[in-house]
Structure formats: structure tokens, C-alpha cells
Design a protein around this motif. Structure first.
Motif, short mmCIF file in Angstrom:
data_model
loop_
_atom_site.label_atom_id
_atom_site.label_comp_id
_atom_site.label_asym_id
_atom_site.label_seq_id
_atom_site.Cartn_x
_atom_site.Cartn_y
_atom_site.Cartn_z
N UNK A 152 46.34 44.20 45.79
CA UNK A 152 44.93 44.04 45.43
C UNK A 152 44.18 43.35 46.56
N UNK A 153 43.10 43.91 46.98
CA UNK A 153 42.31 43.35 48.08
C UNK A 153 41.53 42.13 47.62
N UNK A 154 41.51 41.10 48.46
CA UNK A 154 40.74 39.90 48.14
C UNK A 154 39.25 40.20 48.09
N UNK A 155 38.81 41.27 48.75
CA UNK A 155 37.39 41.59 48.80
C UNK A 155 36.96 42.51 47.67
N UNK A 156 37.89 42.91 46.82
CA UNK A 156 37.56 43.82 45.73
C UNK A 156 36.71 43.12 44.70
N UNK A 157 35.69 43.81 44.20
CA UNK A 157 34.83 43.22 43.18
C UNK A 157 35.21 43.69 41.78
N UNK A 158 36.30 44.42 41.66
CA UNK A 158 36.84 44.79 40.35
C UNK A 158 38.35 44.73 40.43
N UNK A 159 39.01 44.85 39.31
CA UNK A 159 40.46 44.77 39.33
C UNK A 159 41.04 45.75 38.31
N UNK A 160 42.28 46.16 38.58
CA UNK A 160 42.97 47.06 37.66
C UNK A 160 43.58 46.23 36.55
N UNK A 161 43.11 46.44 35.33
CA UNK A 161 43.61 45.68 34.19
C UNK A 161 44.67 46.50 33.47
N UNK A 162 45.86 45.93 33.33
CA UNK A 162 46.96 46.65 32.67
C UNK A 162 47.11 46.26 31.20
N UNK A 163 46.10 45.57 30.67
CA UNK A 163 46.17 45.13 29.28
C UNK A 163 46.23 46.34 28.34
N UNK A 164 47.19 46.38 27.41
CA UNK A 164 47.32 47.54 26.51
C UNK A 164 46.26 47.55 25.42
N UNK B 102 38.99 38.59 16.65
CA UNK B 102 38.20 39.80 16.43
C UNK B 102 37.35 40.20 17.61
N UNK B 103 37.32 39.37 18.67
CA UNK B 103 36.57 39.72 19.88
C UNK B 103 37.17 40.98 20.49
N UNK B 104 36.32 41.91 20.89
CA UNK B 104 36.78 43.12 21.55
C UNK B 104 37.44 42.77 22.89
N UNK B 105 38.65 43.27 23.12
CA UNK B 105 39.31 43.00 24.39
C UNK B 105 38.56 43.66 25.54
N UNK B 106 37.88 44.76 25.28
CA UNK B 106 37.09 45.41 26.32
C UNK B 106 35.95 44.51 26.77
N UNK B 107 35.30 43.82 25.82
CA UNK B 107 34.23 42.88 26.17
C UNK B 107 34.80 41.73 26.98
N UNK B 108 35.97 41.21 26.57
CA UNK B 108 36.60 40.13 27.32
C UNK B 108 36.86 40.55 28.76
N UNK B 109 37.38 41.75 28.95
CA UNK B 109 37.67 42.24 30.29
C UNK B 109 36.39 42.36 31.12
N UNK B 110 35.30 42.81 30.51
CA UNK B 110 34.02 42.91 31.22
C UNK B 110 33.53 41.53 31.67
N UNK B 111 33.68 40.54 30.80
CA UNK B 111 33.26 39.18 31.15
C UNK B 111 34.13 38.62 32.26
#
Length: 352
Positions: free
Chosen positions: A1-13, A114-123
Motif C-alpha cells: 500500500x502506497x503511503x501517498x494513497x488517499x484510499x485503501x483496500x478494505x478486506x472487512x467481510x 447497528x451502525x452500518x459497517x459501510x458507513x464506518x469504512x467511509x468515515x
């Protein structure tokens, strides 16, 4: 993973765990999955990878600033920003108000069941992006899960550490009689942006949060040897709240010229409709600067170099007046004067 990347690959199921459960905060397998799949990949750096109970830091100077804050804004996403960007920006700004270059931030998360994991990942991705853009590292953190509430939500607590390079202290005690009072841009947009989302108000034109880091502006001052006497960001309580707090601390009188305060027409109109005073509405990318009169022109020129500082203006002066000690006096366009007071109760809930 590049230190300059502004996003990341999330492997959360996500398909297996679309919502946060109490087990995600229990310290077991699900907690580890959350840490290893969401947080550590997002905030990856050698200091965090120590995986210790705290971060072991090496600071280039013994002169440091430290600040802590909590973020409970609802909704989590609002026009122009979100709670993740807000948490990092707000912490950077608190350090910048001390004249400190931000280096490290800790992040603790309180998640509701009950928080959406997708919302957590966006934050989390917003936090990562904002930290990278501002060259700060997330070096420690924590996760807790609390029982479900009527609204899915999350709360963030941060602590920031920065270093000081200038010898002169930038603090309320250094405000002086005769100082000019400068605001770094137009006011009132953040609070109204949050309120528009909470109340489904369709302001025309739309009002976006002013959420932005203030360190680039402050750093520009310091590099040019423009050393302000005091800085204060205009969060809860807005411009009026910050002025009143500092007047009380300094035991001086601040006279503010109302027509000099930069407020865009959309904020004026929305405030009138809702019965709000823009002077008291929160901001997340604005500050007031107290500086000597001979530095006013240089300070404004430095602010105008930034998009956020295009509407920067000198709005008042500090006076030594025994009868008005600790007060903020607003000079209205009609020539009358009135004292600004802290409002009672809530004007706008949960704006940071």
C-alpha cells in the motif's frame, strides 16, 4: 500500500457483518477482524504498527503543544464534510491556534450497535485521507461499542501533538491594548450546513461547511515572521463565543464593527429565516487573529493567498477600558452599540 494513497483496500467481510454488533467491541475475534481489516490498513505507519498500549514517539523539540477533543456531530455526513474529516481537521486547528505544527493524532471510536459497517469504512477513509493530506500520523487509538440507540451513530475522540518552532507564545495572555482583530474568512457556514441536513432544509444556494485545516495559514504567518499575539478558532459559540471568552480572559474590551464581519448572502438569508444570529453559528475552518496594528496589512495579504481567506477582514480593535473590562461591544450599522453575551441553552445542537 502506497503511503501517498488517499484510499485503501478494505478486506472487512461486509457481507457477513453489514452492521456493528456488541461483539465487535468485546475484544474477541470480531474486534480483531475490525482492527486488522479496517483500522490498521487505513492508518498504516511504523508507529501504529508497534501495536503497543501506547505510541513511542521521538519529538524533534521539547517544545510541544497537545490538545484533545471529542466529535459527536449528527448527521455523520453533511454538505461539504463529514465527522471523519471534521475530527482530524478540528484537532489540527486546535494545535495550529497554539502555533504548533501538527505531527501525531490518536483516535478513539465509540460505535453504536447497528451502525452500518459501510458507513464506518467511509468515515475511516475520510480520516485517512485528511491525515495524509495534512502530513499527520494516526499513532494510537481505541474502539468501544455501546448499545443500540434510536439513530445509528459513532463518536470520535482525538488527541493531537504538535511542535512549536517560534519563541514567542501565541496565547490569550498576550492580547494587547490596541491590537487589531482579524477574522480569516466568512462565518456561519458550518453550523447551517449541519442544520440543513438535520432539518431537511433546502437552502438556495446550498450552504456547505467551511471545514478546513488552518495550519497552512498559520504556517505562512510564521514563515513570514508575522507572529500574532493570539489565535482562536471559531467552533462552538461561533465568532461571538470566541470573542467573549477571550475578552473575559484578557480583561480587555473588544470593539467589533458589525458591517465589517464577512457573512455571505446565503448565510444571511438562512439565518433570518431560522431566527439565528450568524455571529453565534459555529465554524470549522475560521479563526480570529489578534495582531499589532503595524502587521494588519501583511496579515491580510497572507490570508488572501488562500481560497479560504479571500474574505478575511479586520473587524475590530482591542481597547483598555476599566468600565468595559472583559466585554465585547458590537457597533451596529446604525451607529448604536450593544454588548455581546453568551447565549443560554442550545442554539444549534451537535455541530462538532
Amino acid at each position: 500500500m502506497s503511503d501517498n494513497s488517499l484510499s485503501f483496500e478494505c478486506s472487512f467481510p461486509i457481507e457477513n457483518y453489514p452492521f456493528i454488533t456488541m461483539a465487535h467491541g468485546a475484544g474477541g475475534r470480531l474486534t480483531q477482524i475490525l482492527l486488522e481489516s479496517v483500522f490498521r490498513p487505513a492508518f498504516d505507519n511504523p508507529l501504529l504498527n508497534q501495536q503497543h498500549d501506547g505510541a513511542l514517539l521521538t519529538l524533534p523539540t521539547k517544545n510541544i503543544a497537545i490538545s484533545t477533543d471529542s466529535y459527536v456531530v449528527y448527521p455523520l455526513f453533511f454538505p461539504g464534510s463529514n465527522i471523519g474529516e471534521l475530527a482530524i481537521t478540528g484537532t489540527i486547528n486546535d494545535l495550529a491556534m497554539c502555533g504548533a505544527r501538527p505531527l501525531y493524532i490518536t483516535c478513539a471510536f465509540i460505535l453504536t450497535e447497528g451502525l452500518s459497517t459501510q458507513i464506518l469504512i467511509q468515515v475511516v477513509n475520510a480520516i485517512r485521507r485528511t491525515a495524509l493530506e495534512n502530513q499527520v500520523q494516526i499513532v494510537a487509538g481505541d474502539i468501544k461499542v455501546v448499545e443500540k440507540t434510536s439513530e445509528e451513530s459513532l463518536y470520535i475522540n482525538t488527541t493531537g501533538i504538535g511542535i512549536l518552532s517560534q519563541n514567542e507564545a501565541i496565547c490569550p495572555q498576550n492580547i494587547q491594548n490596541g491590537d487589531a482583530i482579524i477574522v480569516s474568512g466568512d462565518i456561519g457556514r458550518h453550523g447551517l450546513a449541519v442544520l440543513s441536513q438535520r432539518g431537511n432544509f433546502n437552502f438556495e444556494p446550498p450552504i456547505e461547511s467551511d471545514c478546513a485545516p488552518l495550519w497552512p495559514m498559520v504556517s505562512n504567518f510564521l514563515e513570514k515572521d508575522i507572529i500574532p499575539h493570539c489565535l482562536r478558532d471559531l467552533t462552538r459559540g461561533g465568532l461571538a463565543g470566541a470573542l467573549i471568552e477571550l475578552a473575559n480572559t484578557s480583561k480587555l474590551c473588544f470593539e467589533i464593527i458589525e458591517k465589517s464581519v464577512p457573512i455571505i448572502q446565503g448565510v444571511h438569508a438562512a439565518s433570518e429565516i431560522l431566527g439565528l444570529d450568524p455571529l453565534y453559528i459555529a465554524n470549522e475552518g475560521r479563526m480570529i487573529i489578534f495582531t499589532s496594528q503595524n502587521l494588519v496589512s501583511q496579515t491580510l495579504d497572507a490570508l488572501h493567498q488562500f481560497p479560504e481567506g479571500q474574505l478575511a477582514a479586520c473587524i475590530g480593535v482591542v481597547q483598555s477600558n476599566d468600565q468595559l473590562s472583559g466585554q465585547v461591544i458590537l457597533k451596529t450599522p446604525f451607529g448604536s452599540k450593544r454588548k455581546l453575551n453568551l447565549f443560554s441553552g442550545e442554539q444549534l445542537p451537535r455541530i462538532c
